[in-house]
Design an enzyme around this catalytic site. Sequence first.
Site, short mmCIF file in Angstrom:
data_model
loop_
_atom_site.label_atom_id
_atom_site.label_comp_id
_atom_site.label_asym_id
_atom_site.label_seq_id
_atom_site.Cartn_x
_atom_site.Cartn_y
_atom_site.Cartn_z
N LYS A 95 0.81 -1.22 0.00
CA LYS A 95 0.00 0.00 0.00
C LYS A 95 0.84 1.27 0.00
O LYS A 95 0.44 2.28 -0.55
CB LYS A 95 -0.96 -0.01 1.18
CG LYS A 95 -2.09 -1.02 0.97
CD LYS A 95 -3.31 -0.70 1.80
CE LYS A 95 -4.48 -1.56 1.41
NZ LYS A 95 -4.33 -2.97 1.85
N GLU A 117 -9.94 6.86 3.34
CA GLU A 117 -10.84 5.88 3.94
C GLU A 117 -10.00 4.68 4.36
O GLU A 117 -8.93 4.45 3.80
CB GLU A 117 -11.89 5.42 2.93
CG GLU A 117 -11.43 4.31 1.96
CD GLU A 117 -10.28 4.70 1.03
OE1 GLU A 117 -10.09 5.91 0.80
OE2 GLU A 117 -9.58 3.78 0.53
N SER A 380 1.67 -9.73 -1.16
CA SER A 380 1.31 -8.32 -1.00
C SER A 380 1.65 -7.76 0.38
O SER A 380 1.85 -6.56 0.51
CB SER A 380 -0.18 -8.13 -1.28
OG SER A 380 -0.96 -8.97 -0.46
#
Length: 399
Positions: A95, A117, A380
């Site tokens: 991320k 968010e 990930s």
Amino acid sequence: MSVVQITDKGVFQAGELVFGGSQVPEMLQAALDKVADAFRRYQHDPEFNDELNYYLRQYVGRENPLYYAQNLSEKLGGAKIYLKREDLNHTGAHKINNTLGQVLLAKRMGAKRVIAETGAGQHGVATATVCAMFNLPCTIYMGEVDTKRQALNVFRMELLGAKVVAATSGNRTLKEAVDEALMDFAQNSEDTFYLLGSAVGPHPYPLMVRHFQSVIGREAKAQILEQEGRLPDYVTACVGGGSNAIGLFYPFVDDLSVKIVGVEPGGQGIETGHHAAPLTAGHPGAIHGFACYVMENSENCHSIAAGLDYPGVGPEHSYYKAIGRAEYLAVDDKEALHAFLELSRVEGIIPALESSHAVAYAMKLAPTLQRTQIIIVNLSGRGDKDVAQVAEMLEDNPE
Ligand SMILES: *Cc1c(COP(=O)(O)O)cnc(C)c1O
């Protein structure tokens, strides 16, 4: 010509089916247009990219390895499995690639404040991290239910200097957090930048997030060419909103010999309806101002991995499915948990429960292939955040 064709409004057209675009109130559209203009302007700007690359290297820790999981591959007795180690990035997942890119754009746009968010809290933490680093005040919207379920991540965000606002409408989870963030953005776009966390939302976010996450696939491609002298047979990744997956897939999309497989969370089983797999078991529809595949009954949205728990999916994945460039399938909670344990024991790598879905698929696929074939799995994120949850699940249901 690339297999991916997009209009300048971010619309993907696959025959009769249309994905992406932007269906939002006028005020919000004006704010989105400004972001789209800035992204167009800086996307290929050498100074912007020098700065981005500097922080990717010195702050995030790129490039990260493409690791040959030899123990796992040999145990399974088939294709070679390579892991793209996004888990080794600062903050422990992919991320940060996107939050770093977007915060640099926010700076260029003169933003005085960043909003975002978050569902499980991972994107909130990655946003709070780059905002601390670039000294920008930041507000994170999070469903009230999620602030209780993910109290540790709320505390992390607060440690990093962010303000966490609980969204109290509707089901009080991710959907409502996005609604409130979009409303804030529409009302305060003069000085506020909305830093969106996955390859979803209205244009330009899906393309912008793809752009910043594509570093994953670009590195993986160069690394596999160096280590194996050829392209992989398969690339695979878990799909929540779809950002880590599109980041790995996009640089391979025009290499037609490479099979692309996205792994959705099958939850308690597709047949139970309790999953988060719109591409496997949904229909074309719309959510949060863009067109994509959506689940039949989004109130049943469930996954063992909180980061995959979204009833829609990125428009580009919807398009890849519709044109047949990628295949999407589901792996359920149990299979993901098994892969989580197996990778930990066999390779000494504790994967995020999200990533474990892709690992589980690779573990099923590898034995059906030749030893000369190659699978790249996007790891990930790391699983440290999940160990307490896994301990609890094992107490109830020992393996
Ligand atoms: C958030 C998250 C995901 C899911 O998001 P995508 O946008 O689908 O990539 C996957 N893995 C990890 C580790 C995450 O934190």
